[in-house]
Scaffold this motif. Sequence first.
Motif, PDB file in Angstrom:
ATOM      1  N   PRO A 125       0.809  -1.229   0.000  1.00  0.00           N
ATOM      2  CA  PRO A 125       0.000   0.000   0.000  1.00  0.00           C
ATOM      3  C   PRO A 125       0.844   1.281   0.000  1.00  0.00           C
ATOM      4  O   PRO A 125       0.533   2.233  -0.713  1.00  0.00           O
ATOM      5  CB  PRO A 125      -0.823  -0.094   1.281  1.00  0.00           C
ATOM      6  CG  PRO A 125      -0.854  -1.542   1.613  1.00  0.00           C
ATOM      7  CD  PRO A 125       0.438  -2.109   1.106  1.00  0.00           C
ATOM      8  N   HIS A 126       1.924   1.297   0.755  1.00  0.00           N
ATOM      9  CA  HIS A 126       2.765   2.497   0.811  1.00  0.00           C
ATOM     10  C   HIS A 126       3.542   2.687  -0.496  1.00  0.00           C
ATOM     11  O   HIS A 126       3.722   3.824  -0.947  1.00  0.00           O
ATOM     12  CB  HIS A 126       3.721   2.409   2.004  1.00  0.00           C
ATOM     13  CG  HIS A 126       3.000   2.319   3.312  1.00  0.00           C
ATOM     14  ND1 HIS A 126       2.274   3.370   3.835  1.00  0.00           N
ATOM     15  CD2 HIS A 126       2.857   1.306   4.186  1.00  0.00           C
ATOM     16  CE1 HIS A 126       1.727   3.008   4.983  1.00  0.00           C
ATOM     17  NE2 HIS A 126       2.071   1.748   5.214  1.00  0.00           N
ATOM     18  N   LEU A 127       3.967   1.584  -1.080  1.00  0.00           N
ATOM     19  CA  LEU A 127       4.654   1.665  -2.366  1.00  0.00           C
ATOM     20  C   LEU A 127       3.714   2.190  -3.445  1.00  0.00           C
ATOM     21  O   LEU A 127       4.082   3.081  -4.221  1.00  0.00           O
ATOM     22  CB  LEU A 127       5.194   0.280  -2.748  1.00  0.00           C
ATOM     23  CG  LEU A 127       6.000   0.184  -4.028  1.00  0.00           C
ATOM     24  CD1 LEU A 127       7.215   1.101  -3.983  1.00  0.00           C
ATOM     25  CD2 LEU A 127       6.426  -1.261  -4.264  1.00  0.00           C
ATOM     26  N   ILE A 128       2.498   1.689  -3.466  1.00  0.00           N
ATOM     27  CA  ILE A 128       1.508   2.156  -4.439  1.00  0.00           C
ATOM     28  C   ILE A 128       1.153   3.612  -4.179  1.00  0.00           C
ATOM     29  O   ILE A 128       0.998   4.399  -5.118  1.00  0.00           O
ATOM     30  CB  ILE A 128       0.259   1.260  -4.422  1.00  0.00           C
ATOM     31  CG1 ILE A 128       0.610  -0.117  -4.991  1.00  0.00           C
ATOM     32  CG2 ILE A 128      -0.883   1.884  -5.201  1.00  0.00           C
ATOM     33  CD1 ILE A 128      -0.496  -1.127  -4.898  1.00  0.00           C
ATOM     34  N   GLU A 129       1.048   3.990  -2.917  1.00  0.00           N
ATOM     35  CA  GLU A 129       0.742   5.384  -2.585  1.00  0.00           C
ATOM     36  C   GLU A 129       1.821   6.311  -3.132  1.00  0.00           C
ATOM     37  O   GLU A 129       1.517   7.376  -3.674  1.00  0.00           O
ATOM     38  CB  GLU A 129       0.626   5.541  -1.070  1.00  0.00           C
ATOM     39  CG  GLU A 129       0.225   6.945  -0.638  1.00  0.00           C
ATOM     40  CD  GLU A 129       0.120   7.066   0.878  1.00  0.00           C
ATOM     41  OE1 GLU A 129      -0.529   8.028   1.320  1.00  0.00           O
ATOM     42  OE2 GLU A 129       0.673   6.224   1.592  1.00  0.00           O
ATOM     43  N   GLN A 130       3.078   5.909  -3.031  1.00  0.00           N
ATOM     44  CA  GLN A 130       4.171   6.716  -3.570  1.00  0.00           C
ATOM     45  C   GLN A 130       4.102   6.811  -5.087  1.00  0.00           C
ATOM     46  O   GLN A 130       4.356   7.866  -5.662  1.00  0.00           O
ATOM     47  CB  GLN A 130       5.523   6.133  -3.177  1.00  0.00           C
ATOM     48  CG  GLN A 130       5.874   6.322  -1.736  1.00  0.00           C
ATOM     49  CD  GLN A 130       7.212   5.661  -1.391  1.00  0.00           C
ATOM     50  OE1 GLN A 130       7.789   4.930  -2.177  1.00  0.00           O
ATOM     51  NE2 GLN A 130       7.693   5.930  -0.191  1.00  0.00           N
ATOM     52  N   LEU A 131       3.735   5.715  -5.747  1.00  0.00           N
ATOM     53  CA  LEU A 131       3.730   5.705  -7.215  1.00  0.00           C
ATOM     54  C   LEU A 131       2.463   6.308  -7.807  1.00  0.00           C
ATOM     55  O   LEU A 131       2.524   6.964  -8.851  1.00  0.00           O
ATOM     56  CB  LEU A 131       3.900   4.269  -7.735  1.00  0.00           C
ATOM     57  CG  LEU A 131       5.244   3.624  -7.448  1.00  0.00           C
ATOM     58  CD1 LEU A 131       5.251   2.174  -7.916  1.00  0.00           C
ATOM     59  CD2 LEU A 131       6.375   4.398  -8.106  1.00  0.00           C
ATOM     60  N   ALA A 132       1.315   6.088  -7.165  1.00  0.00           N
ATOM     61  CA  ALA A 132       0.048   6.555  -7.731  1.00  0.00           C
ATOM     62  C   ALA A 132      -0.346   7.927  -7.228  1.00  0.00           C
ATOM     63  O   ALA A 132      -1.085   8.647  -7.892  1.00  0.00           O
ATOM     64  CB  ALA A 132      -1.064   5.557  -7.410  1.00  0.00           C
ATOM     65  N   GLY A 133       0.126   8.285  -6.048  1.00  0.00           N
ATOM     66  CA  GLY A 133      -0.309   9.547  -5.452  1.00  0.00           C
ATOM     67  C   GLY A 133      -1.768   9.431  -5.015  1.00  0.00           C
ATOM     68  O   GLY A 133      -2.396   8.397  -5.113  1.00  0.00           O
ATOM     69  N   GLY A 134      -2.303  10.513  -4.509  1.00  0.00           N
ATOM     70  CA  GLY A 134      -3.716  10.538  -4.156  1.00  0.00           C
ATOM     71  C   GLY A 134      -4.064  10.032  -2.779  1.00  0.00           C
ATOM     72  O   GLY A 134      -5.220   9.900  -2.444  1.00  0.00           O
ATOM     73  N   GLY A 135      -3.104   9.706  -1.968  1.00  0.00           N
ATOM     74  CA  GLY A 135      -3.385   9.312  -0.596  1.00  0.00           C
ATOM     75  C   GLY A 135      -3.599   7.822  -0.430  1.00  0.00           C
ATOM     76  O   GLY A 135      -3.594   7.040  -1.378  1.00  0.00           O
ATOM     77  N   ILE A 136      -3.838   7.465   0.813  1.00  0.00           N
ATOM     78  CA  ILE A 136      -3.946   6.048   1.173  1.00  0.00           C
ATOM     79  C   ILE A 136      -5.243   5.433   0.648  1.00  0.00           C
ATOM     80  O   ILE A 136      -5.288   4.243   0.348  1.00  0.00           O
ATOM     81  CB  ILE A 136      -3.785   5.847   2.698  1.00  0.00           C
ATOM     82  CG1 ILE A 136      -3.481   4.382   3.025  1.00  0.00           C
ATOM     83  CG2 ILE A 136      -5.012   6.310   3.450  1.00  0.00           C
ATOM     84  CD1 ILE A 136      -2.109   3.957   2.665  1.00  0.00           C
TER      85      ILE A 136
END
Length: 158
Positions: free
Chosen positions: A39-50
């Motif tokens: 989830p944190h890796l995706i948050e960094q790549l996708a943006g937009g929050g958790i």
Amino acid sequence: MDSTHTALSDTRRRAAVIFIFVTVLLDMLAFGIVIPVLPHLIEQLAGGGIARAAWWVGVFSTVFAVVQFAFSPVQGALSDRFGRRPVILISNLGLAIDFVILALAPTLWLLFVSRALLGMTAASFTTANAYIADITPKEKRAAAYGMLGGAFGLGFIV
């Protein structure tokens, strides 16, 4: 001569069971590591929050499960044709490639491709079960499956 052959056979079977134990342990360890990190890796790549990352984790998990479900019979057929060990080793290679891509992925789509690739190769648990059935005599099979279950649980817990 016969006792030497039996001792050699027991040694090979023990080594094969250890190989399967380590493989399942690593598979579950990898699964357990990815759950909190993805989830944190995706948050960094996708943006937009958790919240957006959680949605993408759901998509990734669904794709992973569907691909794994689809490729489990493929891996089974390949292991019947080429042997259990080569298929399991290729599965381990898929896990290693996935972790390298997870560590280096600059974009969300590459991470997505990596998870789909892992889904293709991560169907090794069924092959590991078949391998245990192939190499273990009937009277020792329950203990071998118990050890496989222990590897599954231990890998996930660690």
